[in-house]
Design a protein around this motif. Structure first.
Motif, PDB file in Angstrom:
ATOM      1  N   LYS A 151       0.818  -1.161   0.121  1.00 54.39           N
ATOM      2  CA  LYS A 151       0.040   0.119   0.080  1.00 54.39           C
ATOM      3  C   LYS A 151       1.011   1.184  -0.058  1.00 54.39           C
ATOM      4  CE  LYS A 151      -3.937   1.940   2.702  1.00 54.39           C
ATOM      5  NZ  LYS A 151      -3.359   2.788   3.512  1.00 54.39           N
ATOM      6  N   ARG A 152       1.851   1.163   0.873  1.00 55.39           N
ATOM      7  CA  ARG A 152       2.677   2.397   1.061  1.00 55.39           C
ATOM      8  C   ARG A 152       3.418   2.516  -0.260  1.00 55.39           C
ATOM      9  NH1 ARG A 152       4.030   7.113   2.485  1.00 55.39           N
ATOM     10  NH2 ARG A 152       6.308   7.449   2.212  1.00 55.39           N
ATOM     11  N   MET A 153       4.015   1.377  -0.985  1.00 55.77           N
ATOM     12  CA  MET A 153       4.584   1.780  -2.289  1.00 55.77           C
ATOM     13  C   MET A 153       3.783   2.320  -3.331  1.00 55.77           C
ATOM     14  SD  MET A 153       5.925  -1.300  -4.695  1.00 55.77           S
ATOM     15  CE  MET A 153       4.420  -1.821  -5.282  1.00 55.77           C
ATOM     16  N   GLN A 154       2.362   1.757  -3.467  1.00 53.78           N
ATOM     17  CA  GLN A 154       1.327   2.396  -4.213  1.00 53.78           C
ATOM     18  C   GLN A 154       1.217   3.629  -4.038  1.00 53.78           C
ATOM     19  OE1 GLN A 154      -1.707  -0.650  -3.827  1.00 53.78           O
ATOM     20  NE2 GLN A 154      -0.868  -1.856  -5.419  1.00 53.78           N
ATOM     21  N   GLU A 155       0.950   4.026  -2.738  1.00 53.01           N
ATOM     22  CA  GLU A 155       0.534   5.749  -2.500  1.00 53.01           C
ATOM     23  C   GLU A 155       1.974   6.381  -3.086  1.00 53.01           C
ATOM     24  OE1 GLU A 155       0.478   5.771   1.631  1.00 53.01           O
ATOM     25  OE2 GLU A 155      -1.507   4.946   1.774  1.00 53.01           O
ATOM     26  N   VAL A 156       2.975   6.199  -2.793  1.00 52.52           N
ATOM     27  CA  VAL A 156       4.350   6.943  -3.220  1.00 52.52           C
ATOM     28  C   VAL A 156       4.255   7.060  -4.706  1.00 52.52           C
ATOM     29  CG1 VAL A 156       6.643   7.115  -3.293  1.00 52.52           C
ATOM     30  CG2 VAL A 156       5.639   6.359  -1.159  1.00 52.52           C
ATOM     31  N   ILE A 157       3.960   6.000  -5.218  1.00 48.27           N
ATOM     32  CA  ILE A 157       3.930   6.059  -6.927  1.00 48.27           C
ATOM     33  C   ILE A 157       3.168   6.944  -7.368  1.00 48.27           C
ATOM     34  CG2 ILE A 157       3.404   4.474  -8.925  1.00 48.27           C
ATOM     35  CD1 ILE A 157       5.056   2.350  -7.622  1.00 48.27           C
ATOM     36  N   LYS A 158       1.779   6.828  -6.872  1.00 45.02           N
ATOM     37  CA  LYS A 158       0.708   7.815  -7.219  1.00 45.02           C
ATOM     38  C   LYS A 158       1.041   9.247  -6.999  1.00 45.02           C
ATOM     39  CE  LYS A 158      -3.112   5.282  -5.222  1.00 45.02           C
ATOM     40  NZ  LYS A 158      -4.345   5.221  -4.743  1.00 45.02           N
ATOM     41  N   ARG A 159       1.521   9.563  -5.802  1.00 43.39           N
ATOM     42  CA  ARG A 159       1.994  10.813  -5.541  1.00 43.39           C
ATOM     43  C   ARG A 159       3.057  11.256  -6.451  1.00 43.39           C
ATOM     44  NH1 ARG A 159       5.247  10.701  -0.655  1.00 43.39           N
ATOM     45  NH2 ARG A 159       7.175  10.843  -2.043  1.00 43.39           N
ATOM     46  N   CYS A 160       4.108  10.286  -6.863  1.00 42.75           N
ATOM     47  CA  CYS A 160       5.044  10.963  -7.519  1.00 42.75           C
ATOM     48  C   CYS A 160       4.589  11.089  -9.020  1.00 42.75           C
ATOM     49  CB  CYS A 160       6.309   9.928  -7.949  1.00 42.75           C
ATOM     50  SG  CYS A 160       7.230   9.640  -6.250  1.00 42.75           S
ATOM     51  N   ASP A 197       1.339  -1.961 -11.733  1.00 40.30           N
ATOM     52  CA  ASP A 197       0.453  -1.819 -12.964  1.00 40.30           C
ATOM     53  C   ASP A 197      -0.875  -1.112 -12.372  1.00 40.30           C
ATOM     54  OD1 ASP A 197       2.334  -2.878 -14.448  1.00 40.30           O
ATOM     55  OD2 ASP A 197       1.330  -4.696 -14.576  1.00 40.30           O
ATOM     56  N   ALA A 198      -1.083  -1.616 -11.068  1.00 40.59           N
ATOM     57  CA  ALA A 198      -2.366  -1.183 -10.543  1.00 40.59           C
ATOM     58  C   ALA A 198      -2.611   0.240 -10.468  1.00 40.59           C
ATOM     59  CB  ALA A 198      -2.657  -2.003  -9.216  1.00 40.59           C
ATOM     60  N   VAL A 199      -1.387   1.063 -10.287  1.00 36.81           N
ATOM     61  CA  VAL A 199      -1.379   2.568  -9.983  1.00 36.81           C
ATOM     62  C   VAL A 199      -0.735   3.155 -10.960  1.00 36.81           C
ATOM     63  CG1 VAL A 199      -1.768   2.512  -7.428  1.00 36.81           C
ATOM     64  CG2 VAL A 199       0.515   2.247  -8.177  1.00 36.81           C
ATOM     65  N   ALA A 200       0.168   2.391 -11.961  1.00 40.35           N
ATOM     66  CA  ALA A 200       0.825   2.982 -12.973  1.00 40.35           C
ATOM     67  C   ALA A 200       0.828   2.336 -14.229  1.00 40.35           C
ATOM     68  CB  ALA A 200       2.571   3.242 -12.549  1.00 40.35           C
ATOM     69  N   PRO A 201      -0.441   2.380 -14.801  1.00 35.50           N
ATOM     70  CA  PRO A 201      -0.550   1.535 -16.062  1.00 35.50           C
ATOM     71  C   PRO A 201       0.243   2.054 -17.256  1.00 35.50           C
ATOM     72  CG  PRO A 201      -2.478   2.766 -15.689  1.00 35.50           C
ATOM     73  CD  PRO A 201      -1.459   3.038 -14.489  1.00 35.50           C
ATOM     74  N   ASP A 202       0.588   3.403 -17.442  1.00 35.21           N
ATOM     75  CA  ASP A 202       0.901   3.987 -18.598  1.00 35.21           C
ATOM     76  C   ASP A 202       2.382   4.339 -18.438  1.00 35.21           C
ATOM     77  OD1 ASP A 202      -1.713   3.992 -19.676  1.00 35.21           O
ATOM     78  OD2 ASP A 202      -2.311   5.759 -18.447  1.00 35.21           O
ATOM     79  N   ASN A 203       3.166   4.589 -17.303  1.00 33.53           N
ATOM     80  CA  ASN A 203       4.446   4.999 -17.256  1.00 33.53           C
ATOM     81  C   ASN A 203       5.178   3.832 -16.725  1.00 33.53           C
ATOM     82  OD1 ASN A 203       2.843   7.653 -16.601  1.00 33.53           O
ATOM     83  ND2 ASN A 203       5.102   8.273 -16.967  1.00 33.53           N
ATOM     84  N   PRO A 204       6.663   3.777 -17.538  1.00 34.54           N
ATOM     85  CA  PRO A 204       7.470   2.657 -16.971  1.00 34.54           C
ATOM     86  C   PRO A 204       7.952   3.138 -15.794  1.00 34.54           C
ATOM     87  CG  PRO A 204       8.525   4.086 -18.585  1.00 34.54           C
ATOM     88  CD  PRO A 204       7.224   4.558 -18.588  1.00 34.54           C
ATOM     89  N   VAL A 205       8.185   2.275 -14.753  1.00 24.63           N
ATOM     90  CA  VAL A 205       8.367   2.402 -13.317  1.00 24.63           C
ATOM     91  C   VAL A 205       9.519   1.314 -13.101  1.00 24.63           C
ATOM     92  CG1 VAL A 205       7.846   2.518 -10.979  1.00 24.63           C
ATOM     93  CG2 VAL A 205       5.960   3.280 -12.459  1.00 24.63           C
ATOM     94  N   HIS A 206      10.670   1.730 -12.375  1.00 23.31           N
ATOM     95  CA  HIS A 206      11.727   0.987 -11.927  1.00 23.31           C
ATOM     96  C   HIS A 206      12.120   1.423 -10.489  1.00 23.31           C
ATOM     97  CE1 HIS A 206      16.151  -0.763 -12.375  1.00 23.31           C
ATOM     98  NE2 HIS A 206      15.115  -1.830 -12.406  1.00 23.31           N
ATOM     99  N   ILE A 207      11.971   0.140  -9.725  1.00 25.55           N
ATOM    100  CA  ILE A 207      11.948   0.167  -8.254  1.00 25.55           C
ATOM    101  C   ILE A 207      13.244  -0.491  -7.829  1.00 25.55           C
ATOM    102  CG2 ILE A 207       9.715   1.090  -7.691  1.00 25.55           C
ATOM    103  CD1 ILE A 207       9.331  -1.745  -6.420  1.00 25.55           C
ATOM    104  N   LEU A 208      14.075   0.211  -7.040  1.00 27.46           N
ATOM    105  CA  LEU A 208      15.578  -0.288  -6.759  1.00 27.46           C
ATOM    106  C   LEU A 208      15.550  -1.048  -5.222  1.00 27.46           C
ATOM    107  CD1 LEU A 208      17.536   2.521  -7.925  1.00 27.46           C
ATOM    108  CD2 LEU A 208      16.940   0.528  -9.166  1.00 27.46           C
TER     109      LEU A 208
END
Ligand SMILES: [Zn+2]
Length: 602
Positions: A151-160, A197-208
């Protein structure tokens, strides 16, 4: 007669009043002049005494009324100590300390508080760590040391995505890159691209992950052309589900076809790098650290920058640097700048991390059949480097997590010692992390004088997944502090900050003593037989660090002649309930007699 008496009385009265008025109206300026004169007289007296061979032991500062754990060989206690010219000149009791008090000595009442030697963190990544102060790549953990959740990860991705924070420059769809990801305590612990994908379907995302692995969403895989047929990259592994589809998770190195699509960040400016270093080390000092060991293969240019920062007095903590092999060769010999900046060690890598399954194991992973982890250097290459570096006075400190990686490094060290005819205790090669050992290799550490540079909090963080990676048998030989100490192996403790731990040395002491996390779980400790005693933990956090940097004669304990590095804490580390050790906050940190941090108001 009466008139004479009256006149005399009047004269006395006037005279008395005059004197009274004079004392009452002595100005602040006059008072200061008087004090200055007294001081000047005292200096003259002292200097005269020095010239005559007496009074040389007048301390700059005497500390009295403390509970001082000296961490000398006998682990003796003292109540007073004296410091002059940055070194301890006396350690003992108040009666003994009196002899060191001169007119210029500042006497400091410790009011019963506890003093321990300045603490070491034997393994930190300072230049990555400080970037958390001014992050350029947002971190998906809420705070350092707190685990992320899905949930935390998805929140941060949405915010970014909404604010543009963490979005790399370049054409649409822009890349989002985040750091600090750890999925091992998620429920379930598995990463899947669909979670992003659930929160970022259109932008490529890479998490380290801290440094050993990463994850991507479907858009990133699509743009990079990574499919079920893509082979593993060198030094990495593309995880696939039971149907053979990539899950989005990469062990160690991600495929180059993905990373080359990500626009890099502009290089940091000189100002940014120096600012991060200075601010970061000041935070370390506030947590009670007086020496840190940089574990990032620092290069030659960065060494020069740090020397300059010391020259202008901006860096106050002591650093022992593990530089790159090239930097060591360019320096030609170890460096010691004013006993503040030491370049004594060289960092090498033998494998990756356990969480990402990059750790190199002798037998396959218990939770990933057929997979053994990643070797990052061969035994031959390590042996060659260790030999070469030993000849010019550097000790190699190799990142080793898995039992196979530890064996590779131990073999390499043994070969270097043989080739140069060096006693292991003089070489002081180190295993950084030293997490999983094969039972046959354990006695070899003591025999070869190898130092185990370990991070107690790795045990209390890895306990959530280590056994599933290693199985019930191998886990018995992982994080084995007790076994190593009983064999006489020197342990130096640290944090590996910022992956994923804050560099608080009291968190380290707490984990070392309890084998529990900061919620004090599990209640009995995780494999509690491997815990250290409080004395051993404090020794590993002080003398252990000093030893691995060849500085045990000047650092690591409160003893006469050593540099005056110490920490004042409000509670007695040796007697407070063990579960509270992590809560200790320093009141004062002193490096070389100089107060570099204080929280004391009285
Ligand atoms: Zn590290």
């Amino acid at each position: 007669m009466k008139r004479i008496v009256l006149a005399a009385g009047l004269v006395i009265l006037v005279f008395g009043l005059a004197i009274l008025a004079q004392t009452q109206t002595e100005s602040v300026e006059q008072k200061l002049i008087k004090l200055e004169n007294e001081r000047a007289e005292a200096v003259v007296k002292r200097d005269a005494a020095v010239v005559m061979g007496r009074g040389t032991l007048e301390a700059d500062r005497v500390y009295v009324n403390g509970t001082i754990y000296t961490v000398d060989k006998a682990f003796s206690k003292a109540s007073a100590m004296a410091v002059k010219d940055g070194r301890f000149i006396f350690v003992g009791d108040e009666a003994g300390a009196k002899a060191y008090m001169g007119p210029l000595t500042l006497v400091f009442d410790l009011k019963g508080h506890t003093v321990i030697p300045g603490l070491h963190d034997a393994h930190v990544h300072i230049q990555y760590g400080e970037t958390t102060l001014h992050p350029r790549t947002p971190d998906i953990r809420a705070n350092l040391g707190e685990w992320a959740s899905v949930k935390r990860m998805q929140e941060v991705i949405k915010r970014c995505l909404a604010t543009g924070e963490g979005m790399r420059p370049g054409p649409e769809p822009r890349w989002l890159v985040l750091s600090g990801w750890m999925s091992d305590v998620w429920d379930p612990p598995a990463f899947r691209k669909e979670l992003i994908d659930a929160v970022a379907p259109d932008n490529p995302v890479h998490i380290l992950r801290s440094s050993h692995g990463s994850g991507a969403n479907s858009k990133a895989l699509e743009l990079a052309g990574i499919t079920r047929d893509t082979p593993d990259p060198p030094g990495g592994h593309i995880l696939k589900d039971k149907n053979g589809e990539p899950t989005g998770e990469f062990v160690e190195h991600p495929p180059a076809q993905l990373t080359r699509l990500i626009p890099p960040l502009p290089p940091m400016t000189d100002f940014e790098i120096s600012r991060n270093l200075v601010e970061g080390t000041q935070l370390a000092v506030a947590s009670g650290l007086t020496t840190i060991h940089g574990a990032s293969m620092t290069d030659y240019e960065e060494v020069q920058r740090r020397i300059k920062l010391y020259e202008v007095g901006l860096l106050r903590i002591r650093i022992n640097e593990m530089v790159s092999k090239d930097a060591a060769k360019k320096l030609g010999k170890p460096l010691n700048f004013n006993n503040k900046y030491f370049v004594r060690s060289v960092k090498a890598f033998a494998d990756g991390a356990l969480g990402s399954r990059g750790a190199l194991l002798l037998k396959e992973y218990s939770d990933l059949p057929g997979y053994f982890g990643e070797a990052t250097q061969s035994e031959d290459a390590l042996a060659r480097s260790a030999t070469e570096l030993l000849k010019i006075g550097f000790n190699m400190r190799t990142h080793c997590i898995g039992d196979a990686a530890n064996r590779v490094a131990i073999n390499a060290y043994e070969r270097a010692l043989k080739a140069t005819g060096t006693d292991g205790k003089k070489a002081r090669f180190a295993l950084e992390h030293c997490q999983v050992l094969s039972p046959e290799d354990i006695p070899r550490l003591a025999k070869l004088g190898i130092v185990a540079s370990m991070q107690p909090q790795h045990a209390t963080e890895d306990m959530h997944f280590a056994e599933s990676r290693l199985g019930p048998e191998r886990i018995k030989y992982a994080y084995i502090w007790r076994t190593l100490l009983d064999l006489g192996v020197v342990i130096a403790t640290g944090t590996d900050y910022p992956s994923p731990t804050p560099y608080n040395p009291f968190y380290t002491l707490h984990a070392a003593v309890t084998r529990r996390d900061r919620d004090n779980n599990p209640p009995g400790g995780w494999f509690p037989k491997q815990a250290m005693t409080r004395e051993e933990a404090l020794r590993a956090a002080t003398m252990g660090g000093a030893y691995v940097m060849f500085a045990e004669d000047i650092l690591g304990s409160i003893e006469v002649g050593k540099l005056a590095d110490f920490v004042v804490i409000p509670v007695d580390y040796m007697t407070i309930p063990a579960e509270d050790i992590w809560k200790i906050e320093p009141e004062m940190t002193v490096i070389g007699g100089e107060i570099v941090y204080t929280r004391r108001t009285s």
